[in-house]
Design a protein around this motif. Structure first.
Motif, short mmCIF file in Angstrom:
data_model
loop_
_atom_site.label_atom_id
_atom_site.label_comp_id
_atom_site.label_asym_id
_atom_site.label_seq_id
_atom_site.Cartn_x
_atom_site.Cartn_y
_atom_site.Cartn_z
N LYS A 37 0.85 -1.19 0.00
CA LYS A 37 0.00 0.00 0.00
C LYS A 37 0.88 1.24 0.00
N GLY A 38 0.54 2.22 -0.80
CA GLY A 38 1.25 3.48 -0.80
C GLY A 38 2.59 3.47 -1.51
N ASN A 39 2.88 2.43 -2.28
CA ASN A 39 4.17 2.39 -2.96
C ASN A 39 4.26 3.44 -4.07
N TYR A 40 3.14 3.94 -4.53
CA TYR A 40 3.18 5.00 -5.54
C TYR A 40 3.81 6.27 -4.98
N LYS A 41 3.70 6.49 -3.67
CA LYS A 41 4.32 7.66 -3.05
C LYS A 41 5.84 7.58 -3.15
N VAL A 42 6.38 6.40 -2.99
CA VAL A 42 7.82 6.20 -3.11
C VAL A 42 8.26 6.46 -4.56
N LEU A 43 7.50 5.96 -5.50
CA LEU A 43 7.81 6.18 -6.92
C LEU A 43 7.78 7.66 -7.28
N ILE A 44 6.74 8.36 -6.82
CA ILE A 44 6.64 9.80 -7.11
C ILE A 44 7.80 10.55 -6.46
N SER A 45 8.16 10.19 -5.24
CA SER A 45 9.29 10.84 -4.56
C SER A 45 10.58 10.60 -5.30
N PHE A 46 10.80 9.38 -5.76
CA PHE A 46 12.02 9.06 -6.50
C PHE A 46 12.10 9.85 -7.80
N LEU A 47 11.00 9.89 -8.54
CA LEU A 47 10.98 10.64 -9.80
C LEU A 47 11.18 12.13 -9.56
N LEU A 48 10.59 12.65 -8.51
CA LEU A 48 10.78 14.06 -8.16
C LEU A 48 12.24 14.34 -7.82
N PHE A 49 12.88 13.44 -7.10
CA PHE A 49 14.29 13.58 -6.76
C PHE A 49 15.16 13.62 -8.02
N ILE A 50 14.88 12.74 -8.98
CA ILE A 50 15.63 12.72 -10.23
C ILE A 50 15.45 14.02 -11.00
N VAL A 51 14.22 14.52 -11.04
CA VAL A 51 13.95 15.79 -11.73
C VAL A 51 14.70 16.93 -11.06
N ILE A 52 14.72 16.95 -9.74
CA ILE A 52 15.45 17.99 -9.01
C ILE A 52 16.94 17.92 -9.33
N LEU A 53 17.50 16.72 -9.40
CA LEU A 53 18.92 16.58 -9.74
C LEU A 53 19.20 17.13 -11.15
N PHE A 54 18.33 16.83 -12.10
CA PHE A 54 18.53 17.36 -13.45
C PHE A 54 18.41 18.88 -13.48
N LEU A 55 17.48 19.43 -12.71
CA LEU A 55 17.33 20.89 -12.65
C LEU A 55 18.57 21.54 -12.05
N ILE A 56 19.09 20.96 -11.00
CA ILE A 56 20.32 21.49 -10.38
C ILE A 56 21.46 21.44 -11.39
N LYS A 57 21.59 20.32 -12.07
CA LYS A 57 22.65 20.19 -13.07
C LYS A 57 22.49 21.23 -14.18
N PHE A 58 21.26 21.43 -14.63
CA PHE A 58 21.00 22.38 -15.72
C PHE A 58 21.32 23.81 -15.30
N PHE A 59 20.92 24.21 -14.09
CA PHE A 59 21.11 25.59 -13.66
C PHE A 59 22.58 25.88 -13.31
N PHE A 60 23.29 24.93 -12.77
CA PHE A 60 24.68 25.16 -12.42
C PHE A 60 25.62 25.03 -13.61
#
Length: 62
Positions: A37-60
């Motif tokens: 139950k609730g494993n979709y929350k982990v997936l969404i968190s992981f995908l959000l983390f990856i997007v944040i890493l790409f945004l940091i890489k892009f801006f820096f």
């Protein structure tokens, strides 16, 4: 790159693998609803983390 026999084997193997995985998932579907139950929350968190890493890489990079 690959022979015709290798390609035919790969396609047959992929189709058989997908069919077996569908049957296995359906067999365990009741257990998945109880224990995962609730494993979709982990997936969404992981995908959000990856997007944040790409945004940091892009801006820096600029």
């Amino acid at each position: 790159m690959f022979s015709q026999g290798q390609l035919i084997f790969a396609v047959c193997f992929f189709i058989a693998f997908v069919i077996v995985m569908i049957f296995a998932y359906r067999k365990d579907l009741a257990l998945h609803k109880i224990f995962y139950k609730g494993n979709y929350k982990v997936l969404i968190s992981f995908l959000l983390f990856i997007v944040i890493l790409f945004l940091i890489k892009f801006f820096f990079k600029r």
